[in-house]
Design an enzyme around this catalytic site. Structure first.
Site, PDB file in Angstrom:
ATOM      1  N   ARG A  46       1.718 -22.975 -22.816  1.00 15.66           N
ATOM      2  CA  ARG A  46       0.649 -23.965 -22.915  1.00 15.66           C
ATOM      3  C   ARG A  46      -0.283 -23.928 -21.713  1.00 15.66           C
ATOM      4  NH1 ARG A  46       3.144 -29.473 -25.685  1.00 15.66           N
ATOM      5  NH2 ARG A  46       3.846 -28.490 -27.621  1.00 15.66           N
ATOM      6  N   ASP A 160      -3.148 -43.665 -25.632  1.00 10.76           N
ATOM      7  CA  ASP A 160      -2.464 -42.394 -25.431  1.00 10.76           C
ATOM      8  C   ASP A 160      -2.751 -41.947 -24.001  1.00 10.76           C
ATOM      9  OD1 ASP A 160      -1.174 -40.289 -27.641  1.00 10.76           O
ATOM     10  OD2 ASP A 160      -1.820 -39.318 -25.784  1.00 10.76           O
TER      11      ASP A 160
END
Length: 291
Positions: A46, A160
């Site tokens: 990632r 979030d």
């Protein structure tokens, strides 16, 4: 390109155990997400994109940069975006929405006047790209139409830690394949098709978008900054990524922001079993704050 990293290696960078520990310790301490050695390959893959984006040739250089004053200001948020998991769907775990309308909402209206005497406050915690809070706006809007005298109002706060997914959620634009779980009458009512038919995109209607307030929030913060007290918290498939002590601290904080008797909805693989938290189970993965 990051300052001081012009000499970029062309080969793929390799994440050493030492740098992995440095990054994973930070992620767990600051974000709460468990990063055991088994996740090293995932983290490496990632973050490769961030190295390429910045023109940095090694993870050693990247870790030095991300913890530098400039990196702390500009890169930490991108690193967190890269390591957080954002899997969500419209109408995920549909039994929750059935319980919400059949049991939780009537109970709250009768006991606290939530929705009738004052707006119902609902928090979608870990909202990802917005499918959950927009599902909730549809469900609550349908409930409002059936409410006695049509008197039912609500506000949804959706949070979030990832600025990337919050940006997507605010836009409220989705591929048509993402809306397959939405029943056709609700699609016609609450979704707008793109004028460009080749794009196969839909957007949530403005009145539903206005019902959701999006905010960035880190569960590890001592103070979530809410002035509001919540009636319901949806936090599903989030705490599973935390260790037990972190789960206990987080759920205790949720209780602090909930009205007495307020509801907590968790994911199908999550439980409060073995945790010292002030909740009582009322249905599978559904809990109420003890009064």
């Amino acid at each position: 390109m990051a300052d001081g990293y012009d000499d970029v290696r062309r080969e793929t960078a390799v994440l050493s155990d030492k740098v992995f520990r440095r990054l994973s310790d930070f992620v767990q301490n600051e974000v709460g997400i468990k990063m055991p050695p088994a996740k090293k390959t995932m983290l490496e893959a990632r973050l490769q994109r961030r190295l390429r984006k910045l023109g940095i040739g090694s993870f050693e250089q990247y870790s030095d940069y991300v913890f530098s004053p400039k990196g702390t200001e500009s890169e930490l948020v991108h690193m967190i975006d890269a390591v957080t998991t954002n899997k969500t769907d419209f109408f995920r775990e549909p039994n929750h929405f059935d319980y919400l309308t059949r049991h939780a909402l009537p109970t709250l209206i009768e006991s606290t006047g939530a929705g009738a005497m004052r707006p119902l406050m609902l928090w979608s915690a870990g909202c990802s790209t917005g499918e959950e809070p927009y599902t909730l706006t549809m469900v609550l809007s349908e409930f409002a139409e059936r409410a006695p005298g049509g008197r039912f109002s609500f506000t949804i706060i959706a949070t979030d830690i990832s600025t990337k997914v919050l940006g997507i959620a605010k836009e409220a634009i989705y591929d048509e394949e993402k809306i397959q779980p939405v029943l056709m009458p609700l699609r016609k009512k609450y979704l707008l098709k793109s004028k460009d038919t080749s794009k196969k995109l839909v957007r949530i209607v403005p009145e539903l978008r206005r019902s959701v307030i999006f905010r960035r929030l880190n569960f590890m913060d001592d103070d979530f900054g809410f002035r509001e007290t919540m009636d319901i918290v949806f936090c599903r498939n989030v705490v599973i990524y935390f260790d037990k002590p972190t789960q206990e601290r987080l759920l205790t904080k949720f209780a602090k922001y909930l009205q007495p008797g307020g509801y907590l909805f968790m994911g199908h693989s999550e439980t409060i079993a073995g945790l010292n938290v002030p909740f009582t189970q009322v249905a599978p993965t559904i809990y109420r704050v003890r009064k």
